[in-house]
Design a protein around this motif. Structure first.
Motif, PDB file in Angstrom:
ATOM      1  N   LEU A  96       4.219   2.145 -22.433  1.00  0.00           N
ATOM      2  CA  LEU A  96       3.203   1.336 -22.287  1.00  0.00           C
ATOM      3  C   LEU A  96       2.380   1.566 -21.425  1.00  0.00           C
ATOM      4  O   LEU A  96       2.516   0.570 -20.049  1.00  0.00           O
ATOM      5  CB  LEU A  96       2.656  -0.128 -23.248  1.00  0.00           C
ATOM      6  N   TYR A  97       1.021   1.959 -20.885  1.00  0.00           N
ATOM      7  CA  TYR A  97       0.492   2.342 -19.015  1.00  0.00           C
ATOM      8  C   TYR A  97      -0.765   1.356 -19.947  1.00  0.00           C
ATOM      9  O   TYR A  97      -1.971   1.592 -20.323  1.00  0.00           O
ATOM     10  CB  TYR A  97      -0.544   3.672 -19.334  1.00  0.00           C
ATOM     11  N   ILE A  98      -1.494   0.558 -19.080  1.00  0.00           N
ATOM     12  CA  ILE A  98      -2.432  -0.830 -19.005  1.00  0.00           C
ATOM     13  C   ILE A  98      -3.480  -0.490 -17.566  1.00  0.00           C
ATOM     14  O   ILE A  98      -2.867  -0.715 -16.247  1.00  0.00           O
ATOM     15  CB  ILE A  98      -1.951  -1.826 -19.050  1.00  0.00           C
ATOM     16  N   HIS A  99      -4.321   0.396 -17.616  1.00  0.00           N
ATOM     17  CA  HIS A  99      -5.044   0.694 -15.971  1.00  0.00           C
ATOM     18  C   HIS A  99      -5.993  -1.147 -16.496  1.00  0.00           C
ATOM     19  O   HIS A  99      -6.861  -1.549 -17.199  1.00  0.00           O
ATOM     20  CB  HIS A  99      -5.941   1.849 -17.247  1.00  0.00           C
ATOM     21  N   ILE A 100      -6.056  -1.010 -14.994  1.00  0.00           N
ATOM     22  CA  ILE A 100      -6.708  -2.396 -14.242  1.00  0.00           C
ATOM     23  C   ILE A 100      -7.784  -1.193 -13.705  1.00  0.00           C
ATOM     24  O   ILE A 100      -7.603  -1.272 -12.009  1.00  0.00           O
ATOM     25  CB  ILE A 100      -6.164  -3.645 -14.136  1.00  0.00           C
ATOM     26  N   PRO A 101      -8.823  -1.600 -14.115  1.00  0.00           N
ATOM     27  CA  PRO A 101     -10.038  -0.238 -12.939  1.00  0.00           C
ATOM     28  C   PRO A 101     -10.586  -1.353 -11.731  1.00  0.00           C
ATOM     29  O   PRO A 101     -11.709  -0.647 -11.295  1.00  0.00           O
ATOM     30  CB  PRO A 101     -10.957  -0.431 -13.802  1.00  0.00           C
ATOM     31  N   PHE A 102      -9.767  -2.719 -11.476  1.00  0.00           N
ATOM     32  CA  PHE A 102     -11.049  -3.263 -10.047  1.00  0.00           C
ATOM     33  C   PHE A 102     -10.483  -2.580  -9.158  1.00  0.00           C
ATOM     34  O   PHE A 102      -9.152  -2.758  -8.756  1.00  0.00           O
ATOM     35  CB  PHE A 102     -10.628  -4.544 -10.441  1.00  0.00           C
ATOM     36  N   CYS A 103     -11.062  -2.566  -7.564  1.00  0.00           N
ATOM     37  CA  CYS A 103     -10.976  -2.275  -6.214  1.00  0.00           C
ATOM     38  C   CYS A 103     -10.517  -4.049  -5.491  1.00  0.00           C
ATOM     39  O   CYS A 103     -12.651  -3.955  -6.402  1.00  0.00           O
ATOM     40  CB  CYS A 103     -10.207  -1.172  -5.993  1.00  0.00           C
ATOM     41  N   THR A 129       9.064   0.865 -21.310  1.00  0.00           N
ATOM     42  CA  THR A 129       8.489   0.609 -19.872  1.00  0.00           C
ATOM     43  C   THR A 129       7.259   0.246 -20.930  1.00  0.00           C
ATOM     44  O   THR A 129       6.781   0.690 -21.070  1.00  0.00           O
ATOM     45  CB  THR A 129       8.766   1.726 -18.705  1.00  0.00           C
ATOM     46  N   LEU A 130       6.632  -0.709 -19.589  1.00  0.00           N
ATOM     47  CA  LEU A 130       4.921  -1.684 -19.043  1.00  0.00           C
ATOM     48  C   LEU A 130       4.383  -1.305 -17.573  1.00  0.00           C
ATOM     49  O   LEU A 130       5.324  -1.567 -16.936  1.00  0.00           O
ATOM     50  CB  LEU A 130       4.904  -2.681 -19.799  1.00  0.00           C
ATOM     51  N   PHE A 131       3.720  -0.774 -17.489  1.00  0.00           N
ATOM     52  CA  PHE A 131       3.170  -0.045 -15.650  1.00  0.00           C
ATOM     53  C   PHE A 131       1.435  -0.714 -16.083  1.00  0.00           C
ATOM     54  O   PHE A 131       0.825  -0.284 -16.435  1.00  0.00           O
ATOM     55  CB  PHE A 131       3.059   1.043 -15.529  1.00  0.00           C
ATOM     56  N   LEU A 132       1.408  -1.667 -15.436  1.00  0.00           N
ATOM     57  CA  LEU A 132       0.241  -2.307 -14.745  1.00  0.00           C
ATOM     58  C   LEU A 132      -0.465  -1.228 -13.495  1.00  0.00           C
ATOM     59  O   LEU A 132       0.089  -1.993 -12.352  1.00  0.00           O
ATOM     60  CB  LEU A 132      -0.421  -3.694 -14.991  1.00  0.00           C
ATOM     61  N   GLY A 133      -1.250  -0.335 -13.779  1.00  0.00           N
ATOM     62  CA  GLY A 133      -2.181  -0.140 -12.350  1.00  0.00           C
ATOM     63  C   GLY A 133      -3.121   0.350 -12.640  1.00  0.00           C
ATOM     64  O   GLY A 133      -4.183   0.139 -13.708  1.00  0.00           O
ATOM     65  N   GLY A 134      -3.755   1.301 -11.570  1.00  0.00           N
ATOM     66  CA  GLY A 134      -5.318   0.787 -11.613  1.00  0.00           C
ATOM     67  C   GLY A 134      -6.080   1.841 -10.191  1.00  0.00           C
ATOM     68  O   GLY A 134      -5.337   3.497 -10.443  1.00  0.00           O
ATOM     69  N   GLY A 135      -6.625   1.670 -10.065  1.00  0.00           N
ATOM     70  CA  GLY A 135      -7.297  -0.059  -9.442  1.00  0.00           C
ATOM     71  C   GLY A 135      -5.902  -0.288  -8.867  1.00  0.00           C
ATOM     72  O   GLY A 135      -5.065  -0.320  -7.984  1.00  0.00           O
ATOM     73  N   THR A 136      -6.405  -1.791  -8.693  1.00  0.00           N
ATOM     74  CA  THR A 136      -5.509  -2.468  -7.827  1.00  0.00           C
ATOM     75  C   THR A 136      -5.068  -3.857  -9.259  1.00  0.00           C
ATOM     76  O   THR A 136      -6.403  -5.133  -8.875  1.00  0.00           O
ATOM     77  CB  THR A 136      -6.267  -3.656  -6.488  1.00  0.00           C
TER      78      THR A 136
END
Ligand code: SF4
Length: 375
Positions: free
Chosen positions: A4-11, A55-62
């Motif tokens: 699972l990929y989770i996008h956190i689009p903040f910087c 797997t879980l990946f919190l990616g971004g962004g920041t």
């Protein structure tokens, strides 16, 4: 294997080379965004065969801009909805400016067991030209703090081919990174993307990039130092201690299925690739009103998917498994590529045995051209 990929689009701010889906100045939206993510997660309904998550990946962004409690709520929500396998790899990307010892301890407690720190350079003037809001010393301190907080799987991202950089400054950066004993390194060559400030500077002749010879010298330094440091080169841009290769990314390179959540995120399940709306405000509004956030959907034909799997697989040093391809597509590389494959083998750019097709050392230098022939 399920991911699972989770996008956190903040910087914090927008770096002048960045073309990712990322937005500065949206602090007021974080809580609402996390609630929307959890609501989207509750509606995902993957097959039972895809669970629990490996797997879980919190990616971004920041992603490390979120409060530790918000990250913990995401991890706990995923655990409740999907479960995690015993050895699940749970990663978060972090920027040195956004974490401190207390936050690192809470992140580790929440179940995050892999930290990917976006350092980019250990040279202060390079960090400045990249618009990164911390010093080389701050980045090193973050690594020490992460170890003290219990992280035993730490990856560092560095970039080379930067404006004003030469192979000496690259060597210093890489030596500094290796002196921190990372478990994994992701080393990316700068690409100047359309629409970025770097692209405009390049158009005006104001971007002083290293030439091909300098880049070749940097590649040689990278190979030698990573080898000495015990980090195996397992993918074009990635190096890891044995057992610390990024399992989440290996699933991408094997063109495996993965779930996704969040603004701008791509997921791919059962041969269907879906893209979500990239504006975080719109993403939240759509989720809150019970509407779909999918803006594009693509179903790849069998041969197109086969070719994509070959190209992605060639990124890895082990290459792509011929038996795996046969089982998945009932097709073989010989029949699909015919003359093109024979020529690339004859030119010493590819090598093939009964088990795998892979790039040779020379093929890795010309990887983009080789892959363009196999698309
Ligand atoms: S921190 Fe990463 S995602 Fe954010 S603007 Fe910079 S390069 Fe882009």
């Amino acid at each position: 294997m399920s991911s699972l990929y989770i996008h956190i689009p903040f910087c914090l701010s927008k770096c002048p080379y960045c073309s990712f889906v990322s937005w500065p100045g949206m602090d007021g939206l974080y809580q609402r965004y996390v609630a929307a993510l959890l609501r989207e997660a509750a509606g995902l309904r993957p097959d039972a065969s895809q669970l629990p998550l490996s797997t879980l990946f919190l990616g971004g962004g920041t992603p490390s801009l979120l409060a530790a409690g918000e990250v913990a709520a995401i991890v706990a929500g995923c655990r409740k909805l999907f479960g995690f396998s015993g050895q699940a790899e749970i990663s978060i990307e972090a920027n040195p400016k956004t974490i401190d010892p207390a936050k690192l301890t809470l992140l580790r407690k929440s179940g995050i067991n892999r930290l990917s720190i976006g350092v980019q350079s250990f040279n202060d003037s390079e960090l400045q030209s990249l618009g990164r809001p911390y010093s080389a010393e701050d980045a090193a301190t973050t690594v020490y703090q992460a170890r003290a907080a219990g992280f035993d799987n730490i990856s560092l991202d560095l970039m080379y081919g930067l404006p004003g950089q030469d192979h000496h400054s690259w060597q210093q950066s890489l030596e500094q990174a290796l002196s921190l004993a990372p478990d994994h390194l992701s080393l990316y060559g700068l690409t100047v993307e359309q629409g970025t400030p770097f692209h405009r500077q390049q158009d005006q002749g104001l971007l002083d990039l290293p030439d091909e010879e300098e880049i070749a010298a940097m590649d040689q330094i990278t190979a030698a130092l990573c080898r000495e440091g015990g980090l195996a080169h397992y993918e074009i841009s990635n190096y890891g201690r044995p057992g610390y290769e990024c399992r989440h990314n290996i699933n991408y390179w094997q063109n495996g299925p993965y779930l996704a959540l969040g603004a701008g995120a791509f997921g791919c399940m059962q041969g269907r690739r879906q893209q979500r709306v990239s504006d975080p405000q719109r993403y939240c509004a759509l989720i809150e009103s019970g509407q779909s956030v999918i803006v594009e959907e693509e179903c790849l034909e069998r041969e197109a998917s086969f070719r994509e799997t070959v190209i992605m697989g060639l990124r890895m040093h082990c290459g792509v498994s011929r038996e795996g391809l046969r089982r998945r597509y009932t097709m073989d590389v010989d029949t699909c590529y015919g003359e093109t494959l024979i020529r690339l083998l004859d030119q010493g750019l590819l090598e093939m045995d009964a088990g795998h097709l892979r790039l040779t050392a020379r093929g890795r230098i010309f990887a983009n051209q080789v892959m363009a022939e196999l698309v």
